[in-house]
Design a protein around this motif. Sequence first.
Motif, PDB file in Angstrom:
ATOM      1  N   SER A  46      -6.588   2.774   9.212  1.00  0.00           N
ATOM      2  CA  SER A  46      -6.599   4.168   8.784  1.00  0.00           C
ATOM      3  C   SER A  46      -7.099   4.348   7.353  1.00  0.00           C
ATOM      4  CB  SER A  46      -5.200   4.774   8.924  1.00  0.00           C
ATOM      5  OG  SER A  46      -4.265   4.056   8.154  1.00  0.00           O
ATOM      6  N   GLY A  47      -7.187   3.262   6.601  1.00  0.00           N
ATOM      7  CA  GLY A  47      -7.699   3.324   5.237  1.00  0.00           C
ATOM      8  C   GLY A  47      -8.015   1.931   4.735  1.00  0.00           C
ATOM      9  N   SER A  48      -8.991   1.827   3.823  1.00  0.00           N
ATOM     10  CA  SER A  48      -9.351   0.519   3.278  1.00  0.00           C
ATOM     11  C   SER A  48     -10.048   0.693   1.940  1.00  0.00           C
ATOM     12  CB  SER A  48     -10.256  -0.241   4.247  1.00  0.00           C
ATOM     13  OG  SER A  48     -11.444   0.480   4.481  1.00  0.00           O
ATOM     14  N   TRP A  49     -10.018  -0.367   1.139  1.00  0.00           N
ATOM     15  CA  TRP A  49     -10.688  -0.378  -0.158  1.00  0.00           C
ATOM     16  C   TRP A  49     -11.022  -1.818  -0.522  1.00  0.00           C
ATOM     17  CZ3 TRP A  49      -8.222  -3.258  -3.859  1.00  0.00           C
ATOM     18  CH2 TRP A  49      -6.872  -3.534  -3.650  1.00  0.00           C
ATOM     19  N   ILE A  50     -11.976  -1.972  -1.443  1.00  0.00           N
ATOM     20  CA  ILE A  50     -12.345  -3.305  -1.924  1.00  0.00           C
ATOM     21  C   ILE A  50     -12.889  -3.173  -3.344  1.00  0.00           C
ATOM     22  CG2 ILE A  50     -14.693  -3.248  -0.986  1.00  0.00           C
ATOM     23  CD1 ILE A  50     -14.239  -6.294  -0.306  1.00  0.00           C
ATOM     24  N   TYR A  51     -12.508  -4.111  -4.214  1.00  0.00           N
ATOM     25  CA  TYR A  51     -13.099  -4.171  -5.550  1.00  0.00           C
ATOM     26  C   TYR A  51     -14.512  -4.731  -5.416  1.00  0.00           C
ATOM     27  CZ  TYR A  51      -8.510  -3.483  -7.714  1.00  0.00           C
ATOM     28  OH  TYR A  51      -7.309  -2.972  -8.107  1.00  0.00           O
ATOM     29  N   THR A  52     -15.475  -4.113  -6.059  1.00  0.00           N
ATOM     30  CA  THR A  52     -16.863  -4.562  -5.940  1.00  0.00           C
ATOM     31  C   THR A  52     -17.231  -5.649  -6.946  1.00  0.00           C
ATOM     32  OG1 THR A  52     -17.603  -2.743  -7.354  1.00  0.00           O
ATOM     33  CG2 THR A  52     -17.645  -2.376  -4.968  1.00  0.00           C
ATOM     34  N   ASN A  53     -16.366  -5.913  -7.897  1.00  0.00           N
ATOM     35  CA  ASN A  53     -16.608  -6.997  -8.855  1.00  0.00           C
ATOM     36  C   ASN A  53     -15.970  -8.277  -8.343  1.00  0.00           C
ATOM     37  OD1 ASN A  53     -17.939  -5.301 -10.656  1.00  0.00           O
ATOM     38  ND2 ASN A  53     -16.031  -4.702 -11.629  1.00  0.00           N
ATOM     39  N   LYS A  54     -16.714  -9.367  -8.429  1.00  0.00           N
ATOM     40  CA  LYS A  54     -16.192 -10.662  -8.015  1.00  0.00           C
ATOM     41  C   LYS A  54     -15.191 -11.173  -9.040  1.00  0.00           C
ATOM     42  CE  LYS A  54     -20.562 -12.052  -5.979  1.00  0.00           C
ATOM     43  NZ  LYS A  54     -21.661 -13.013  -6.050  1.00  0.00           N
ATOM     44  N   GLU A  55     -14.217 -11.900  -8.552  1.00  0.00           N
ATOM     45  CA  GLU A  55     -13.251 -12.583  -9.404  1.00  0.00           C
ATOM     46  C   GLU A  55     -13.281 -14.063  -9.058  1.00  0.00           C
ATOM     47  OE1 GLU A  55      -9.288 -11.036  -9.145  1.00  0.00           O
ATOM     48  OE2 GLU A  55     -10.011  -8.985  -8.931  1.00  0.00           O
ATOM     49  N   THR A  56     -12.824 -14.896  -9.980  1.00  0.00           N
ATOM     50  CA  THR A  56     -12.682 -16.318  -9.698  1.00  0.00           C
ATOM     51  C   THR A  56     -11.224 -16.572  -9.334  1.00  0.00           C
ATOM     52  OG1 THR A  56     -14.438 -16.857 -11.255  1.00  0.00           O
ATOM     53  CG2 THR A  56     -12.969 -18.635 -10.616  1.00  0.00           C
ATOM     54  N   LEU A  57     -11.011 -17.302  -8.249  1.00  0.00           N
ATOM     55  CA  LEU A  57      -9.668 -17.604  -7.773  1.00  0.00           C
ATOM     56  C   LEU A  57      -9.556 -19.099  -7.535  1.00  0.00           C
ATOM     57  CD1 LEU A  57      -6.906 -16.629  -6.537  1.00  0.00           C
ATOM     58  CD2 LEU A  57      -8.104 -16.617  -4.345  1.00  0.00           C
ATOM     59  N   ASP A  58      -8.489 -19.692  -8.063  1.00  0.00           N
ATOM     60  CA  ASP A  58      -8.203 -21.101  -7.813  1.00  0.00           C
ATOM     61  C   ASP A  58      -7.177 -21.145  -6.689  1.00  0.00           C
ATOM     62  OD1 ASP A  58      -8.362 -23.915  -8.323  1.00  0.00           O
ATOM     63  OD2 ASP A  58      -6.385 -23.764  -9.262  1.00  0.00           O
ATOM     64  N   LEU A  59      -7.564 -21.667  -5.539  1.00  0.00           N
ATOM     65  CA  LEU A  59      -6.695 -21.711  -4.372  1.00  0.00           C
ATOM     66  C   LEU A  59      -6.666 -23.130  -3.834  1.00  0.00           C
ATOM     67  CD1 LEU A  59      -5.063 -19.873  -2.422  1.00  0.00           C
ATOM     68  CD2 LEU A  59      -7.151 -19.647  -1.081  1.00  0.00           C
ATOM     69  N   HIS A  60      -5.501 -23.737  -3.854  1.00  0.00           N
ATOM     70  CA  HIS A  60      -5.325 -25.114  -3.369  1.00  0.00           C
ATOM     71  C   HIS A  60      -6.245 -26.097  -4.085  1.00  0.00           C
ATOM     72  CE1 HIS A  60      -2.899 -23.305  -0.268  1.00  0.00           C
ATOM     73  NE2 HIS A  60      -3.923 -22.592   0.155  1.00  0.00           N
ATOM     74  N   ARG A  73      -3.127  -0.145   8.364  1.00  0.00           N
ATOM     75  CA  ARG A  73      -3.333  -0.027   9.801  1.00  0.00           C
ATOM     76  C   ARG A  73      -2.194   0.766  10.416  1.00  0.00           C
ATOM     77  NH1 ARG A  73      -1.892  -5.763  12.759  1.00  0.00           N
ATOM     78  NH2 ARG A  73       0.317  -5.708  12.255  1.00  0.00           N
ATOM     79  N   GLU A  74      -2.533   1.440  11.507  1.00  0.00           N
ATOM     80  CA  GLU A  74      -1.548   2.244  12.209  1.00  0.00           C
ATOM     81  C   GLU A  74      -0.853   1.403  13.276  1.00  0.00           C
ATOM     82  OE1 GLU A  74      -3.478   5.714  13.748  1.00  0.00           O
ATOM     83  OE2 GLU A  74      -4.213   6.316  11.787  1.00  0.00           O
ATOM     84  N   THR A  75       0.458   1.536  13.346  1.00  0.00           N
ATOM     85  CA  THR A  75       1.246   0.857  14.375  1.00  0.00           C
ATOM     86  C   THR A  75       2.185   1.896  14.993  1.00  0.00           C
ATOM     87  OG1 THR A  75       3.046   0.239  12.894  1.00  0.00           O
ATOM     88  CG2 THR A  75       1.198  -1.301  13.068  1.00  0.00           C
ATOM     89  N   PRO A  76       2.778   1.592  16.134  1.00  0.00           N
ATOM     90  CA  PRO A  76       3.721   2.545  16.740  1.00  0.00           C
ATOM     91  C   PRO A  76       4.907   2.888  15.829  1.00  0.00           C
ATOM     92  CG  PRO A  76       3.106   0.869  18.334  1.00  0.00           C
ATOM     93  CD  PRO A  76       2.519   0.457  17.009  1.00  0.00           C
ATOM     94  N   SER A  77       5.291   1.967  14.959  1.00  0.00           N
ATOM     95  CA  SER A  77       6.421   2.209  14.056  1.00  0.00           C
ATOM     96  C   SER A  77       6.007   2.817  12.712  1.00  0.00           C
ATOM     97  CB  SER A  77       7.185   0.908  13.825  1.00  0.00           C
ATOM     98  OG  SER A  77       6.333  -0.044  13.225  1.00  0.00           O
ATOM     99  N   GLY A  78       4.735   3.081  12.512  1.00  0.00           N
ATOM    100  CA  GLY A  78       4.254   3.660  11.255  1.00  0.00           C
ATOM    101  C   GLY A  78       3.065   2.897  10.701  1.00  0.00           C
ATOM    102  N   GLU A  79       2.794   3.113   9.426  1.00  0.00           N
ATOM    103  CA  GLU A  79       1.661   2.442   8.786  1.00  0.00           C
ATOM    104  C   GLU A  79       2.116   1.144   8.120  1.00  0.00           C
ATOM    105  OE1 GLU A  79      -0.015   5.324   6.083  1.00  0.00           O
ATOM    106  OE2 GLU A  79      -1.444   5.948   7.608  1.00  0.00           O
ATOM    107  N   GLU A  80       1.240   0.137   8.165  1.00  0.00           N
ATOM    108  CA  GLU A  80       1.464  -1.129   7.467  1.00  0.00           C
ATOM    109  C   GLU A  80       0.337  -1.319   6.476  1.00  0.00           C
ATOM    110  OE1 GLU A  80       1.475  -3.886  10.779  1.00  0.00           O
ATOM    111  OE2 GLU A  80       3.653  -4.062  10.625  1.00  0.00           O
ATOM    112  N   HIS A  81       0.666  -1.823   5.289  1.00  0.00           N
ATOM    113  CA  HIS A  81      -0.303  -2.024   4.216  1.00  0.00           C
ATOM    114  C   HIS A  81      -0.506  -3.522   3.987  1.00  0.00           C
ATOM    115  CE1 HIS A  81       0.084   2.240   3.283  1.00  0.00           C
ATOM    116  NE2 HIS A  81       1.400   2.063   3.412  1.00  0.00           N
ATOM    117  N   PHE A  82      -1.770  -3.911   3.764  1.00  0.00           N
ATOM    118  CA  PHE A  82      -2.115  -5.317   3.572  1.00  0.00           C
ATOM    119  C   PHE A  82      -3.067  -5.467   2.393  1.00  0.00           C
ATOM    120  CE2 PHE A  82      -0.974  -4.894   7.965  1.00  0.00           C
ATOM    121  CZ  PHE A  82      -0.281  -6.052   8.259  1.00  0.00           C
ATOM    122  N   LEU A  83      -2.985  -6.618   1.735  1.00  0.00           N
ATOM    123  CA  LEU A  83      -3.941  -7.028   0.712  1.00  0.00           C
ATOM    124  C   LEU A  83      -4.693  -8.232   1.246  1.00  0.00           C
ATOM    125  CD1 LEU A  83      -1.656  -6.827  -2.448  1.00  0.00           C
ATOM    126  CD2 LEU A  83      -3.323  -5.139  -1.647  1.00  0.00           C
TER     127      LEU A  83
END
Length: 101
Positions: A46-60, A73-83
Amino acid sequence: MKTSTLVGAGIGFLVGALVTNQMKSRPVTPEAALNTIKKRVSSKVSGSWIYTNKETLDLHGLAYNVYKGGFTRETPSGEEHFLFTVDADTGSVLEVSSTNI
């Protein structure tokens, strides 16, 4: 005449192969990364966004150039938000986490 045709065809083939290789190695655009995420979500976004600038991330212990964003996103119990975090070079999804906004 046949030699020049063969040489021209060979040069054309090499140029085509180089252009194809360069197109495959181009970084992913933020819009393409966001579309990848939205296609992988099992329910309606139902909604989305993205930063257009790249970042450096150290992962593992590995360094990535990334885009960060979020979606709802829409679910039967309401909206859920994700990053989410997407590799800006390959378009691979590195992280998705639920959040309470």
